[in-house]
Design a protein around this motif. Sequence first.
Motif, short mmCIF file in Angstrom:
data_model
loop_
_atom_site.label_atom_id
_atom_site.label_comp_id
_atom_site.label_asym_id
_atom_site.label_seq_id
_atom_site.Cartn_x
_atom_site.Cartn_y
_atom_site.Cartn_z
N THR A 175 7.59 -7.48 -5.08
CA THR A 175 9.03 -7.77 -5.14
C THR A 175 9.31 -9.17 -4.61
N THR B 49 10.33 0.38 -1.90
CA THR B 49 10.91 0.68 -3.21
C THR B 49 10.85 -0.59 -4.07
N PRO B 50 9.61 -1.09 -4.32
CA PRO B 50 9.49 -2.31 -5.12
C PRO B 50 10.04 -2.10 -6.53
N ASN C 93 4.42 -3.15 3.38
CA ASN C 93 4.92 -1.77 3.35
C ASN C 93 4.64 -1.13 4.70
N HIS D 120 8.48 -2.73 -9.19
CA HIS D 120 7.33 -2.18 -9.93
C HIS D 120 6.16 -2.06 -8.93
N PRO D 121 5.11 -1.25 -9.28
CA PRO D 121 3.93 -1.25 -8.40
C PRO D 121 3.39 -2.66 -8.20
N PHE D 122 3.34 -3.48 -9.25
CA PHE D 122 3.14 -4.91 -9.10
C PHE D 122 3.84 -5.61 -10.24
N THR E 58 4.71 10.67 -5.02
CA THR E 58 4.29 10.07 -6.30
C THR E 58 2.78 9.89 -6.26
N ASP E 59 2.08 10.29 -7.34
CA ASP E 59 0.63 10.14 -7.38
C ASP E 59 0.28 9.27 -8.58
N LEU E 60 -0.05 7.99 -8.30
CA LEU E 60 -0.34 7.07 -9.40
C LEU E 60 -1.63 7.45 -10.11
N ASP F 108 4.50 -8.72 -0.45
CA ASP F 108 5.26 -7.61 0.17
C ASP F 108 4.48 -7.00 1.34
#
Length: 328
Positions: A96, A88-89, A115, A91-93, A205-207, A113
């Motif tokens: 964190t 759960t950062p 994951n 932001h995507p970048f 979630t689909d970026l 990070d």
Amino acid sequence: MLPNVARRSVVRGVGGYLPPKCITNADLATNLDTTDEWIVERTGMKQRHVLADGQNTSDLAAEAAKLALADAGFDVQTIDLIVVATVTPDHPFPATAARVQAKIGASKAFAFDVNAVCSGFIYALSVADQYLKTGMAKRVLVIGADAMSKIVDWNDRATAVLFGDGAGALVLEAVDESHVDYERGIHSTHLFSDGCHYDLLYVNTDLATAAQPGHVHMQGREIFKSAIKLIGEAVETVLSSNNITIADIDWFVPHQANLRIIEGISVHFKIPMEKMVVTVDRHSNTSAATIPLALWEAARDGRIQKNHQVVLEAMGGGLTWASALVKW
Ligand code: UT7
């Protein structure tokens, strides 16, 4: 070329942080078709902490990191690597870990990070251990931080009751074989993945399509069965790799997904529940943060002491599973 010296990654400090806002089972039952009795009986959970408005994952991680640094008595400028395990950062970048670096002023560190979902802390610990053992880093902050409240569907009783937010951190330092502490530290880490079962536990979630924000989806019963089997394998591996038995272990610090899973492992391996560090009743499942938060709690209240042998184990989305032996 770095000299070929045997090194061990020794724990020098531990910290943790839970956001002050706390949601009880009774609070959840006001909006969801659930009861305190169901949640306690099926999970052992009674409450969970969640982010306050304006707080984010890196804020939790930074608070835990500051406490771990204070516990170690180390100047933040001596930290040369920060690894944050999170799903759960902020932001995507950027990572964190980089946000934490800025928040605590660790300007000499590099930061990234990892994951591996609920196994993330042991994965991050293993990564840090490799940098320390090779001499690529001398002092490392390893943090498990998650704010699951950002990604659960608060209208889904099957998942909303299970998760919470928090962060825990360890400060590790490399010592060489001539050091008095060489027998302490991380003795082994064991990491496993099987991506074929990703659909048992994932966030949709689909970026690529930028569809609306997704939520945690879990096939609870299947994950429960997998957890008992895979955690069992991970514990057997850590014991056999170190040529030790359950009797040699002072503390088991399991991932905190469900009290029934922890009790199942206790029965299977004949580990007395008194040797299990349990926080799931008060923290619920904080994903990558459960293990360092439990370490923080048990070290602070004097259960885990210097030279104690501690087994860590976890299983989560991916699927991933992992174990480690740490001599405190
Ligand atoms: O950290 C990563 C790893 N995660 C885990 O290891 C979690 C593993 N899974 C679990 O912990 C358990 O499977 C759960 C706690 C998620 C669910 O417990 P369960 O005993 O496996 O329940 P279930 O999913 O089989 O559901 C039993 C019943 C269902 O109703 P029916 O179909 O029997 O009528 C559910 O709809 O309980 C119902 N239910 C609930 N009832 C009240 C599901 N969630 C709730 C709820 N309150 N919150």
